[in-house]
Design an enzyme around this catalytic site. Structure first.
Site, PDB file in Angstrom:
ATOM      1  CB  CYS A  65     -12.200   1.273  15.157  1.00 46.25           C
ATOM      2  SG  CYS A  65     -13.596   1.312  13.918  1.00 46.25           S
ATOM      3  N   GLY A  81       0.936  -1.179   0.136  1.00 47.52           N
ATOM      4  CA  GLY A  81       0.128  -0.096  -0.009  1.00 47.52           C
ATOM      5  C   GLY A  81       0.815   1.224  -0.184  1.00 47.52           C
ATOM      6  CD  GLU A 113     -13.513   7.243   9.559  1.00 45.20           C
ATOM      7  OE1 GLU A 113     -13.426   6.770  10.773  1.00 45.20           O
ATOM      8  OE2 GLU A 113     -14.449   7.845   8.911  1.00 45.20           O
TER       9      GLU A 113
HETATM   10  P1  NAD Z   1      -3.148  -1.649   9.732  1.00 39.95           P
HETATM   11  O1  NAD Z   1      -2.947  -0.220   9.986  1.00 39.95           O
HETATM   12  O2  NAD Z   1      -2.235  -2.708  10.216  1.00 39.95           O
HETATM   13  O3  NAD Z   1      -3.395  -1.927   8.428  1.00 39.95           O
HETATM   14  C1  NAD Z   1      -4.695  -1.455   7.476  1.00 39.95           C
HETATM   15  C2  NAD Z   1      -4.404  -1.446   6.221  1.00 39.95           C
HETATM   16  O4  NAD Z   1      -3.134  -0.685   5.669  1.00 39.95           O
HETATM   17  C3  NAD Z   1      -3.983  -2.773   5.464  1.00 39.95           C
HETATM   18  O5  NAD Z   1      -4.499  -2.992   4.289  1.00 39.95           O
HETATM   19  C4  NAD Z   1      -2.613  -2.879   5.479  1.00 39.95           C
HETATM   20  O6  NAD Z   1      -2.094  -3.981   4.337  1.00 39.95           O
HETATM   21  C5  NAD Z   1      -2.298  -1.545   4.937  1.00 39.95           C
HETATM   22  N1  NAD Z   1      -0.841  -0.934   5.354  1.00 39.95           N
HETATM   23  C6  NAD Z   1      -0.276  -1.364   6.355  1.00 39.95           C
HETATM   24  N2  NAD Z   1       1.102  -0.558   6.471  1.00 39.95           N
HETATM   25  C7  NAD Z   1       0.836   0.381   5.292  1.00 39.95           C
HETATM   26  C8  NAD Z   1       1.776   1.419   4.957  1.00 39.95           C
HETATM   27  N3  NAD Z   1       2.981   1.679   5.323  1.00 39.95           N
HETATM   28  N4  NAD Z   1       1.430   2.213   3.709  1.00 39.95           N
HETATM   29  C9  NAD Z   1       0.077   1.812   3.064  1.00 39.95           C
HETATM   30  N5  NAD Z   1      -0.738   0.945   3.810  1.00 39.95           N
HETATM   31  C10 NAD Z   1      -0.303   0.164   4.826  1.00 39.95           C
HETATM   32  O7  NAD Z   1      -4.398  -2.187  10.547  1.00 39.95           O
HETATM   33  P2  NAD Z   1      -5.444  -3.489  10.688  1.00 39.95           P
HETATM   34  O8  NAD Z   1      -4.550  -4.483  11.729  1.00 39.95           O
HETATM   35  O9  NAD Z   1      -5.672  -4.166   9.311  1.00 39.95           O
HETATM   36  O10 NAD Z   1      -6.654  -2.995  11.418  1.00 39.95           O
HETATM   37  C11 NAD Z   1      -6.927  -2.642  12.864  1.00 39.95           C
HETATM   38  C12 NAD Z   1      -6.928  -1.424  12.952  1.00 39.95           C
HETATM   39  O11 NAD Z   1      -7.907  -0.759  12.084  1.00 39.95           O
HETATM   40  C13 NAD Z   1      -7.196  -0.925  14.291  1.00 39.95           C
HETATM   41  O12 NAD Z   1      -6.500  -0.127  14.855  1.00 39.95           O
HETATM   42  C14 NAD Z   1      -8.656  -0.292  14.139  1.00 39.95           C
HETATM   43  O13 NAD Z   1      -9.120   0.670  15.299  1.00 39.95           O
HETATM   44  C15 NAD Z   1      -8.557   0.486  12.958  1.00 39.95           C
HETATM   45  N6  NAD Z   1      -9.942   0.294  12.622  1.00 39.95           N
HETATM   46  C16 NAD Z   1     -10.457   1.799  12.476  1.00 39.95           C
HETATM   47  C17 NAD Z   1     -11.746   1.740  11.946  1.00 39.95           C
HETATM   48  C18 NAD Z   1     -12.626   3.368  12.079  1.00 39.95           C
HETATM   49  O14 NAD Z   1     -13.451   3.331  10.963  1.00 39.95           O
HETATM   50  N7  NAD Z   1     -11.786   4.359  12.615  1.00 39.95           N
HETATM   51  C19 NAD Z   1     -12.587   0.776  11.669  1.00 39.95           C
HETATM   52  C20 NAD Z   1     -12.101  -0.545  11.395  1.00 39.95           C
HETATM   53  C21 NAD Z   1     -10.799  -0.700  11.980  1.00 39.95           C
END
Ligand code: NAD
Length: 489
Positions: free
Chosen positions: A294, A221, A259
């Protein structure tokens, strides 16, 4: 041809296509730990092709200006998805460990309502706003504004409620006239590519307007966040990743919509008569998506005078929601997404014990289950708000209970967090509850168990829970620019 349930190709430029060199990676069922199939493992060249296709579709097709086509396409997409609800449900159970119960609401059924909502909103939207005539610096002029799509959107999403989040991003973006590259989380490729399959086979959405990428590499990403052809990054995920994305986007001053995480508080005021409703809400929240949500209230703030009574009621409710097979219609609590997530949850519980908290119930893996990333619903008592488990997002079925002295103290504790996403207030008096809720700095609040979730309700965070709002009209405006015009009158 592969079916919607096992779509192991990417969607690039309107074609379902294998990743470069036919690369795939295993998709694992978190309830069984079994490999259930493979997903396309996109390379940097695949991402490059997706960005080029989205840019070309935005610049060279009439998608951004043809409202009729956009609305008709979203309605076709909706009809196509309605035909596949059962398959989407089975995918969510298999790759997320989502419970069948959750699939009939936030995991699958509810998010499909975003499509008609945004088709209708785009149709009735005031794209042009007259500002009237005025004496300007250059003489009398007629002025107006027009809303235009932002351009190429990179949508990067997590694994916990993928259909909901994928649709909450791509549908308003498409309705606004943007083109999209959706980058799904590594753990939930099929949920994203099922959408791609339906788009390719059931809609007239032109090639390149929506491209869908899956990859085992968490950081593929990053290519989307630094590419100058991308006009906006719409990200849902953890706050640390959000920070990295914001920093990467600053290179090209790319618009970011974030988000992020949460550590929301459920405040129970001292006049609550029946703690049963509070306990049921708390236990249900802890079980929802196995605590991997979240917006869940993961801190419960109880008045010191009623602390023991509250703890007893919640522990009794939690005992009624043991982890079980998510495909069973009666199951409320499924598994965590993977072994790393379970390790993380176990580490947090250990840290709480080290800091002086007490496990009231749970705090371990269920002994009767030999496979799957299951964890018992866990209530930690004697927690203070400075402990790690009160400040950091655990993302597991763990609720921490904190005692407070009076309403002001409860507000202070609720706000003593880097996050500001959601929360609850319970009171016998709605006005008193609302007065407390108004002082808590979060994007959504539930008063006495009211449910705010819906296609037309904006959702998002204050502080480090994010920037911007998803869903509702606010979640449409995120994907628009405002252009002002004037001509001599
Ligand atoms: P994450 O941040 O690890 O990953 C999210 C996405 O980002 C994945 O597709 C991942 O592959 C991608 N990613 C990772 N590193 C990246 C980078 N450096 N550059 C670009 N893309 C990158 O999160 P997760 O573990 O998949 O999900 C859990 C988190 O999501 C929790 O912190 C949760 O609170 C949050 N969340 C927030 C909401 C909201 O609407 N506020 C909703 C659902 C989940």
């Amino acid at each position: 041809m592969t079916g919607i349930a096992h779509e192991a190709r990417l969607l690039i430029d309107g074609v379902l296509t294998e990743a470069e060199g036919g690369a795939t990676y295993d998709n694992v069922n978190p309830a069984t730990e079994q490999v259930i199939g493979v997903a396309a493992d996109a390379s940097a060249n695949d991402v490059e092709a997706a960005i080029a296709a989205a840019r070309r579709a935005f610049d060279e097709s009439d998608w951004s200006t043809n409202l009729e086509l956009r609305v008709a396409s979203i309605r076709q997409f909706h009809a196509g998805l309605l035909d596949h609800v059962d398959e989407l449900t089975e995918i969510s159970i298999a790759e997320i460990g989502a419970t069948r119960m959750a699939c009939s609401s936030i995991q699958v059924v509810e998010p499909l309502k975003f499509l008609p909502y945004y088709a209708n909103l785009a149709e009735s939207y005031e794209w042009r706003t007259n500002l009237g005539d005025a004496d300007t610096l250059g003489g009398p002029a007629t002025r107006w504004t027009e809303a235009e799509p932002v351009g190429v959107v990179a949508a990067i999403t997590p694994w916990n409620v993928p259909t909901q989040i994928n649709l909450a991003k791509i549908i308003p973006a498409l309705a606004a006239g943007c083109t999209v590259i959706l980058k799904a989380a590594p753990d939930t490729p099929w949920s994203a590519l099922a959408l791609g399959h339906v788009i390719a086979e059931h809609t007239d959405i032109p090639p390149g307007v929506i491209n869908i990428i899956t990859s085992s590499d968490n950081t593929i990403g990053e290519l989307l966040t630094t590419d100058p052809r991308v006009d906006m990054i719409s990200f849902t995920g953890s706050t640390p990743t959000g920070r990295r994305i914001m920093a990467a986007a600053s290179e090209n001053v790319t618009k970011v919509f974030l988000e992020l995480g949460g550590k929301s508080a459920m405040v129970v005021l001292d006049d609550v008569e029946d703690l049963g409703m509070v306990a049921a809400t708390a236990a249900f929240g802890t079980a929802t998506v196995c605590g991997q949500g979240c917006a869940l209230s993961t801190r419960i703030l109880l008045p010191r005078s009623r602390y023991d009574e509250g703890i007893e009621a919640i522990a009794a409710m939690m005992a009624a929601t043991p982890p079980a097979d998510p495909s069973d219609p009666g199951t409320m609590l499924g598994p965590l997404i993977n072994a790393a997530q379970r390790d993380k949850v176990e580490g947090y519980v250990r840290s709480a014990l080290d800091e002086g908290a007490r496990v009231v119930c749970g705090g371990k893996r269920p002994e009767s289950m030999t496979a799957g990333y299951f964890y018992e619903p866990t209530l930690l008592a004697d927690v203070t708000n400075d402990m790690k488990v009160a400040q950091e997002e655990i993302f597991g079925p763990v609720l921490v209970a904190i005692a407070y002295d009076d309403d002001d103290d409860a507000v202070r504790i609720a706000n003593d967090s880097i996050f500001g996403l959601s929360g609850h207030v319970f009171s016998a008096d709605d006005d008193r509850a609302l007065a407390v809720a108004r002082k808590i700095r979060t994007g959504t609040m539930s008063i006495n168990g009211g449910v705010w979730y819906g296609a037309d309700v904006p959702f998002g965070g204050y502080k480090q829970s994010g920037i911007g709002r998803e869903m509702g009209q606010a979640g449409f405006d995120e994907y628009l620019e405002t252009k002002a015009y004037a001509k001599p009158s």
